[in-house]
Design a protein around this motif. Sequence first.
Motif, short mmCIF file in Angstrom:
data_model
loop_
_atom_site.label_atom_id
_atom_site.label_comp_id
_atom_site.label_asym_id
_atom_site.label_seq_id
_atom_site.Cartn_x
_atom_site.Cartn_y
_atom_site.Cartn_z
N ASP A 35 0.67 -1.23 -0.25
CA ASP A 35 -0.21 0.04 -0.34
C ASP A 35 1.01 0.83 -0.09
N LYS A 36 1.48 1.60 -0.94
CA LYS A 36 2.29 2.77 -1.43
C LYS A 36 1.91 4.05 -2.65
N GLU A 37 2.11 4.55 -2.54
CA GLU A 37 1.68 5.53 -3.81
C GLU A 37 2.65 7.35 -4.34
N TYR A 38 2.77 6.52 -5.82
CA TYR A 38 3.77 7.61 -5.79
C TYR A 38 3.14 8.94 -6.27
N ALA A 39 3.56 10.61 -5.61
CA ALA A 39 2.42 11.66 -6.07
C ALA A 39 3.20 12.78 -6.58
N PHE A 40 3.46 12.88 -8.23
CA PHE A 40 4.93 13.81 -8.23
C PHE A 40 4.53 14.99 -9.19
N TYR A 41 4.53 16.02 -8.80
CA TYR A 41 4.06 17.22 -9.41
C TYR A 41 5.41 17.96 -9.79
N LYS A 42 5.68 17.93 -11.52
CA LYS A 42 6.05 19.08 -11.71
C LYS A 42 6.75 19.83 -11.73
N GLU A 43 5.70 20.53 -11.58
CA GLU A 43 6.17 22.32 -11.04
C GLU A 43 6.43 22.82 -9.93
N MET A 44 5.84 21.23 -8.46
CA MET A 44 6.49 22.03 -7.07
C MET A 44 8.18 21.65 -7.03
N TYR A 45 8.54 22.81 -6.61
CA TYR A 45 9.68 23.26 -5.72
C TYR A 45 9.61 22.35 -4.14
N HIS A 46 10.26 22.34 -3.03
CA HIS A 46 10.39 21.40 -1.84
C HIS A 46 9.68 22.26 -0.90
N ALA A 47 9.75 23.13 -1.04
CA ALA A 47 9.22 23.42 0.52
C ALA A 47 7.26 23.26 -0.04
N VAL A 48 6.76 21.89 0.22
CA VAL A 48 5.88 21.70 0.05
C VAL A 48 4.21 22.32 0.63
N SER A 49 4.48 22.18 2.17
CA SER A 49 3.69 23.66 2.15
C SER A 49 3.08 24.56 2.33
N ASN A 50 3.93 25.61 1.30
CA ASN A 50 3.64 26.93 0.88
C ASN A 50 4.11 26.88 -0.39
N GLU A 51 4.27 26.22 -0.79
CA GLU A 51 3.59 25.86 -2.78
C GLU A 51 2.19 26.23 -3.09
N PRO A 52 2.12 26.82 -4.80
CA PRO A 52 0.43 27.13 -4.91
C PRO A 52 -0.59 25.41 -4.84
N GLN A 53 0.41 24.15 -4.54
CA GLN A 53 -0.49 22.97 -5.14
C GLN A 53 -0.43 22.50 -3.65
N VAL A 54 -0.43 23.42 -2.54
CA VAL A 54 -0.51 23.20 -1.46
C VAL A 54 -2.44 22.36 -1.37
N TYR A 55 -2.75 23.21 -1.18
CA TYR A 55 -4.85 23.09 -1.08
C TYR A 55 -5.62 21.68 -1.66
N GLU A 56 -4.10 21.60 -3.31
CA GLU A 56 -5.17 20.22 -3.52
C GLU A 56 -4.13 18.92 -2.97
N ILE A 57 -2.83 19.61 -2.20
CA ILE A 57 -2.00 18.53 -1.42
C ILE A 57 -3.20 17.60 -1.09
N ILE A 58 -3.35 18.33 -0.07
CA ILE A 58 -4.41 18.67 1.61
C ILE A 58 -5.40 17.87 1.68
N ASP A 59 -5.86 18.10 0.19
CA ASP A 59 -7.12 17.18 0.06
C ASP A 59 -7.37 16.18 -0.92
N ARG A 60 -5.68 15.74 -1.09
CA ARG A 60 -5.88 14.23 -1.20
C ARG A 60 -5.23 13.50 -0.55
N ILE A 61 -4.25 13.81 0.45
CA ILE A 61 -3.98 13.35 1.63
C ILE A 61 -5.80 13.23 2.84
N LEU A 62 -6.40 14.23 2.41
CA LEU A 62 -7.91 14.05 3.10
C LEU A 62 -8.09 12.76 2.91
N GLU A 63 -8.15 12.81 1.53
CA GLU A 63 -8.89 11.27 0.59
C GLU A 63 -8.51 10.33 0.61
#
Length: 296
Positions: free
Chosen positions: A262-290
């Motif tokens: 049970d493992k998953e790799y979620a790759f975001y091509k345009e994302m930098y290192h500091a995930v918590s402050n990247e523009p994609q963070v809210y999409e990522i939070i929703d994905r984590i919740l799911e």
Amino acid sequence: MTEWWVKYKGTIPSAGLSFPEDDWLDLRSSAGYKLHTYRYPANNPRALIFIFHCLHSATSSYSHFAKKFAEQEFAVFGFDQPGHGRSEGPKGNIRDFDDLVNNGIEFISKTKEHYPDETPAFIIGESMGGTICIDIALRIPTMINGMILLAPALGVNPDLAPFLVKLVRCFAWCWSGMPLKGTDPNLACSNPINAQWWEENPDTYFGRLNAGTGAALLRGFEEVQDQIGNVTTPFILFQGGHDAIVNEQQAREFVKNSKVEDKEYAFYKEMYHAVSNEPQVYEIIDRILEWIQERV
């Protein structure tokens, strides 16, 4: 008096947000430092979520995660490691990576005492916090139902020659406080004001990494690398294609070589290192919740 964070509201996700409960649990490091704890409570929580911050950061920087999680009836917890955030200890300094892992295990154990035994527990960590999560899951696998890894630091960047690694360890032995060459803060995040926010934030450390801390991190990376095949805890790993801090290939190899199914790799091509402050963070939070809801 105007709060320092007001000018960052709307551009830095955690600006203006906070955990409702501070210092709610008595926690001390192996060296005796008082560690600052946080809780975002939920009535009859469906699960417990533990957040582990990155190097030189603090749990307060993840308050936007905690708020979203709590809205879905998950109780959220965190603490600042020694020398980080609001905890005691030399600022920005890490003596031993094992101490960080042991602090995390004690925090999880003490927190779970306040909730029914059957309540699932998940851990989430960014960069260094991700490394800590993996080590915790290796040591107490029966206590952890899943982990969320945000650009975890899984090893030494291949661009760092073995000679330089040896040099860091040598300096750590003879002069642990020696400052190392700093990383351009603008390379960590695509958000153009992230570096300014980091420098002004009283909970974060803007100084340079020292040799002692660098050597402690190297030991932690090596321990995780040696045990990747023993990982049995379900996980999802988020990694950016423009990450200049950690190596993307190491993330892919971790996913490939870990034995858990049970493992998953979620790759975001345009994302930098500091995930918590990247523009994609809210999409990522929703994905984590799911992801968590599917496993509760």
